[in-house]
Design an enzyme around this catalytic site. Structure first.
Site, mmCIF file in Angstrom:
data_model
loop_
_atom_site.group_PDB
_atom_site.id
_atom_site.type_symbol
_atom_site.label_atom_id
_atom_site.label_comp_id
_atom_site.label_asym_id
_atom_site.label_seq_id
_atom_site.Cartn_x
_atom_site.Cartn_y
_atom_site.Cartn_z
ATOM 1 N N ASP A 78 3.321 -6.258 3.729
ATOM 2 C CA ASP A 78 3.168 -5.084 4.581
ATOM 3 C C ASP A 78 4.253 -5.182 5.649
ATOM 4 O OD1 ASP A 78 2.165 -2.796 5.927
ATOM 5 O OD2 ASP A 78 0.093 -3.352 5.490
ATOM 6 N N ASP A 136 6.155 2.197 6.406
ATOM 7 C CA ASP A 136 4.820 1.601 6.417
ATOM 8 C C ASP A 136 3.923 2.435 5.506
ATOM 9 O OD1 ASP A 136 2.354 0.472 6.995
ATOM 10 O OD2 ASP A 136 2.251 1.268 9.029
ATOM 11 N N GLU A 142 -4.979 2.253 2.733
ATOM 12 C CA GLU A 142 -4.950 1.114 3.652
ATOM 13 C C GLU A 142 -5.057 1.574 5.103
ATOM 14 O OE1 GLU A 142 -3.093 -1.845 6.408
ATOM 15 O OE2 GLU A 142 -2.502 0.235 5.992
ATOM 16 N N GLU A 143 -4.447 2.703 5.408
ATOM 17 C CA GLU A 143 -4.328 3.138 6.795
ATOM 18 C C GLU A 143 -5.662 3.524 7.428
ATOM 19 O OE1 GLU A 143 -1.828 2.748 8.583
ATOM 20 O OE2 GLU A 143 -0.072 2.667 7.272
ATOM 21 N N HIS A 157 0.836 -1.217 0.000
ATOM 22 C CA HIS A 157 0.000 0.000 0.000
ATOM 23 C C HIS A 157 0.858 1.250 0.000
ATOM 24 C CE1 HIS A 157 0.159 1.364 4.274
ATOM 25 N NE2 HIS A 157 0.181 0.089 4.611
ATOM 26 N N HIS A 159 4.572 3.700 12.926
ATOM 27 C CA HIS A 159 3.780 4.933 13.006
ATOM 28 C C HIS A 159 4.511 6.037 13.767
ATOM 29 C CE1 HIS A 159 -0.440 3.336 11.747
ATOM 30 N NE2 HIS A 159 0.542 2.829 11.003
#
Length: 362
Positions: A240, A183, A217-218, A71, A327
């Site tokens: 991922d 990510d 995606e998030e 993603h 994150h």
């Protein structure tokens, strides 16, 4: 396969450029253009959709379709409220961590370009030591150097402007890649590298390969939900990131044990099709690619879930890249793991035959 074949100078230049470019959820288009330009020599055509998912296709005429997917979006913030004093309060766009915000620099994206700002935080001298507050959504705010709301608005900042961190790519100790947005733009990079290897090694696949870089995606796997109905794949291998659990304050009894440098992580979950997963494990063992295992309980929390439960059920598997500090602006992965994820996806594709159903009843 020699590691030098997987991450060459051109590839690393693209990775750095791709990571440094901002592509927050809902605003992935510029990053997708960079990705498509890099991928262009290795595919036959592209598919794009209304919300920005991009797919490079090899053998588009083939009936049997295999997806490899990552993603494209990164977590971010939205401007939510501008106070009379010219301070900006925010809401999340994805799983942005309020606890790391204090004292971070930010880029506010406006029609006039980037407006710089900072998440201010009271000096340690001024805080009440008996009732010390930690950063929370109602006490973090952005200062853009203005004295009132009107000054902020003159800069082009308004409610709904998206906000990203400017932190850029660097390498620690020769083999650790560090950046915000690993990510999961590292996933888009890795699937692009698979296409590159297929082309450079002259491999002809007996099926159509759909190299898919999904958006959104998030905030709930939305891009994958949309594009899987467009492609209607027969098989999907998703990549991922997953948590390295060896750093402080992570309980292995609840989070399992995975470590950067120890290889790709192969997931077990209801959404993961057992026969496809075993094909991947057999491939890793045969090719001597190190790997780790992870149990995901009810769902993987990745685009694997969106592909698996679409179109009446699509055999799907998840190959994850272990990552530290998810994150945050200092997400960290090991170079060897990046190479091994690429190699494992590449070698697994060479094991798939057109027409494979992966049925438990055959």
């Amino acid at each position: 396969m020699k590691k030098s074949e997987i991450l060459d100078k051109k590839s690393m230049e693209f990775l750095e450029n791709y990571l440094n470019n901002a592509a927050p959820t809902g605003y992935e288009a510029e990053g997708q253009k960079l990705w498509m330009e890099y991928l262009k020599p290795y595919v036959d055509e592209f598919i794009t959709d209304t919300y920005g998912t991009a797919v490079g296709v090899i053998n588009p005429e083939a009936e049997y379709k295999v997806v490899i997917e990552g993603h494209a979006d990164e977590i971010s913030w939205y401007v939510n409220y501008i106070s009379d004093e010219g301070l900006i309060y925010v809401v999340r766009n994805g799983g942005s961590d309020h606890q790391i915000a204090a004292s971070k620099r930010v880029n506010i994206h406006t029609k006039n370009g980037i407006v710089k700002g900072v998440f201010g935080w009271p000096a340690i001298h001024t805080r009440d030591k008996e009732k010390e507050q930690s950063p929370k959504m109602d006490n973090i705010c952005i200062d853009v150097g203005c004295t009132n709301k009107e000054e902020v608005e003159k800069l082009g900042v308004h409610v709904g402007c998206v906000i990203t961190y400017p932190d850029e790519f660097f390498v620690l100790n020769e083999n650790k890649f560090v950046c915000r947005a690993l990510d999961n733009r590292i996933g888009g990079f890795m699937i692009a590298q698979v296409a590159k290897l297929l082309k450079e090694n002259g491999k002809k696949l007996p099926f159509g390969l759909y190299i898919t870089n999904s958006v959104q995606e998030e905030i709930g796997l939305r891009g994958a939900e949309m594009i899987t109905h467009r492609i209607q794949p027969n098989v999907a291998i998703v990549t991922d990131v997953t948590h390295d659990t060896t750093t402080p304050m992570i309980e292995k009894k609840t989070n399992g044990l995975n470590k950067i440098g120890d290889g790709p992580v192969i997931s077990y979950a209801p959404a993961v099709q057992n026969k496809l997963r075993e094909l991947i494990i057999d491939t890793a063992e045969e090719k001597k690619i190190p790997f780790q295992r992870h149990a995901s309980s009810r769902f993987t929390g990745t685009d694997t879930d969106a592909f698996a439960y679409s179109n009446g059920g699509v055999p799907s598997a998840l190959i994850s890249l272990p990552l530290r500090y998810m994150h945050t602006t200092v997400e960290m992965v090991h170079k060897d793991d990046v190479e091994n994820v690429i190699n494992l996806i590449y070698e697994s594709l060479l094991k798939i035959k057109a027409g494979d159903s992966f049925s438990y009843f055959e």
